[in-house]
Design a protein around this motif. Structure first.
Motif, PDB file in Angstrom:
ATOM      1  N   SER A  31     -10.828   4.673  -1.110  1.00 47.74           N
ATOM      2  CA  SER A  31     -11.018   3.086  -0.885  1.00 47.74           C
ATOM      3  C   SER A  31     -11.943   2.562  -1.824  1.00 47.74           C
ATOM      4  O   SER A  31     -12.709   3.073  -2.563  1.00 47.74           O
ATOM      5  N   ASN A  74      -6.315  -0.265  -0.835  1.00 47.60           N
ATOM      6  CA  ASN A  74      -5.861   0.867  -1.993  1.00 47.60           C
ATOM      7  C   ASN A  74      -4.591   1.361  -1.773  1.00 47.60           C
ATOM      8  O   ASN A  74      -4.277   1.392  -0.597  1.00 47.60           O
ATOM      9  N   HIS A  81      -6.562  12.714   2.688  1.00 50.22           N
ATOM     10  CA  HIS A  81      -6.739  11.232   2.816  1.00 50.22           C
ATOM     11  C   HIS A  81      -7.965  10.879   1.626  1.00 50.22           C
ATOM     12  O   HIS A  81      -8.821  11.859   1.747  1.00 50.22           O
ATOM     13  N   SER A 133      -7.850  -0.720   4.268  1.00 51.21           N
ATOM     14  CA  SER A 133      -8.344  -0.636   3.133  1.00 51.21           C
ATOM     15  C   SER A 133      -7.619  -0.972   1.941  1.00 51.21           C
ATOM     16  O   SER A 133      -6.397  -0.713   1.863  1.00 51.21           O
ATOM     17  N   LYS A 156       0.815  -1.328  -0.011  1.00 56.15           N
ATOM     18  CA  LYS A 156      -0.052   0.022  -0.017  1.00 56.15           C
ATOM     19  C   LYS A 156       0.978   1.346   0.066  1.00 56.15           C
ATOM     20  O   LYS A 156       0.342   2.475  -0.096  1.00 56.15           O
TER      21      LYS A 156
HETATM   22 MG    MG Z   1      -7.816   3.457   4.354  1.00 59.51          MG
END
Ligand code: MG
Ligand code: TXA
Length: 326
Positions: free
Chosen positions: A149, A143, A228, A141, A54
């Motif tokens: 997400s 992503n 984010h 998540s 990630k």
């Molecule tokens: Mg997340």
């Protein structure tokens, strides 16, 4: 074959995924909120792969997913009465509880904190996978860090590709925004992240909670990092529902709105209507996929209508604000 998408209903798919987890591999799997990137929560080497896949900074702890209450004891040391009340009311479901952690939970999973976030997802594929793997599954998540997400298997594949061993496809996520995170380690319970279980629902069960403080020096829940859940395309939140930017502001602009578009909105290069009937659940369910579709068009800017900050609207506006922060 890395990164392969397997229908979760297919013969042996969950079994193969469970074997992959046991062997220290990475499996993306559906939950009711968003897709998770899972690994054996008790295996630090496997957790290291999650951070790498990630590009996630190691100060950002993972949520540990369990299939049943027995597994809780492998992960947490003490359960205050209030935890029981919340679990009875909302588990299985989209509520993560931050509790004191067992020493056996690797430090990498909790980013060195003495606490761990735990949740029991309400998704048959997730629960069967955890049960078959025979271990709690740590999963952020699925992503790349900081991006929107994923709410379907295709989103996971687009973002993580061959960085994941296999992707279990359980169809689109029913809820569409992440779990609510509540910390139970201080004297008063505190919401660390707004999510699918609403403040109103929590308050009805345990009384008043401390609200998230949006600007902390140290990110306790890095979902709290200002930027984010972000599209690559700049996003601006409109002043109120129904207002529109002045014409000619951007060469190519997209519009994200909560209810019916007006005829005038045809001037935008793309319009995403989250819920034609103005249903906030439907809007949450469709939010991330709509942001991704707009982001894929190479627009100069996305304009988003605000929604009412109550119920699920709190989680939706939290995600939009973080997406808009530059
Ligand atoms: Mg997340
Ligand atoms: O719905 C969800 O929660 C999804 C699905 C896959 O379960 N997961 C998810 O994970 O959203 P992630 O990693 O994207 O967000 C987890 C958040 C992070 O902001 C992290 O900082 C916070 O949970 N967190 C994890 N452990 C924590 C702890 N011990 N104390 C405070 N915050 C914690």
């Amino acid at each position: 074959m890395k990164g392969i998408i397997l229908p979760a209903t297919g013969p042996q798919a969950i079994h193969l995924a469970a074997e992959t987890i046991k062997a220290g591999g990475l499996v993306a799997f559906p939950t009711e909120t968003v897709y998770g990137l899972g690994c054996d929560a008790m295996n630090p080497d496997a957790a290291a792969k999650v951070f790498e896949a990630k590009q996630r900074p190691q100060f950002d702890p993972l949520i540990v997913h369990i299939a049943d209450r027995e597994q809780l004891h492998a992960v947490v040391t003490t359960l205050p009465t209030i935890a029981h009340r919340l679990m009875d009311a909302f588990w299985p479901g989209p509520l993560s509880l931050v509790l004191p952690k067992q020493a056996t939970v690797p430090d990498l999973v909790t980013a060195g904190l003495t606490t761990v976030a735990v949740r029991m997802p309400n998704h048959p594929v997730a629960r069967t996978l955890i049960r078959e793997a025979g271990t709690p599954i740590a999963a952020p998540s699925a992503n790349p860090f900081g991006y929107v997400s994923p709410t379907n298997a295709q989103h996971v594949s687009e973002g993580l590709g061959t960085n994941v061993d296999l992707i279990l496809d359980g169809g689109p996520c029913s809820v569409g925004v992440e779990s609510t995170i509540v910390s139970l380690v201080a004297s008063q319970p505190e919401v660390l992240r707004h999510g699918s279980i609403t403040l109103e629902q929590l308050t009805a069960v345990i009384g008043p909670l401390r609200r998230p403080s949006s600007e902390r020096a140290m990110p306790i829940a890095p979902g709290q990092l200002t930027r984010h859940y972000a599209t690559l395309t700049p996003l601006t939140i409109l002043a109120s529902a129904g207002t529109r930017p002045a014409r000619g502001q951007d060469a190519r602009a997209g519009l994200l709105i909560f209810s019916q578009a007006s005829e005038e909105d045809s001037r935008f290069d793309a319009v995403e209507v989250l819920s034609p009937t103005g249903d906030v659940r439907e809007a949450a369910h469709r939010l991330f996929a709509a942001l991704r579709r707009l982001d894929a068009l190479g627009l100069d800017r996305i304009y988003a209508e605000p929604c009412k900050e109550e119920g699920l609207g709190l989680a939706i506006m939290d995600r939009l604000r973080r997406c808009a922060a530059r």
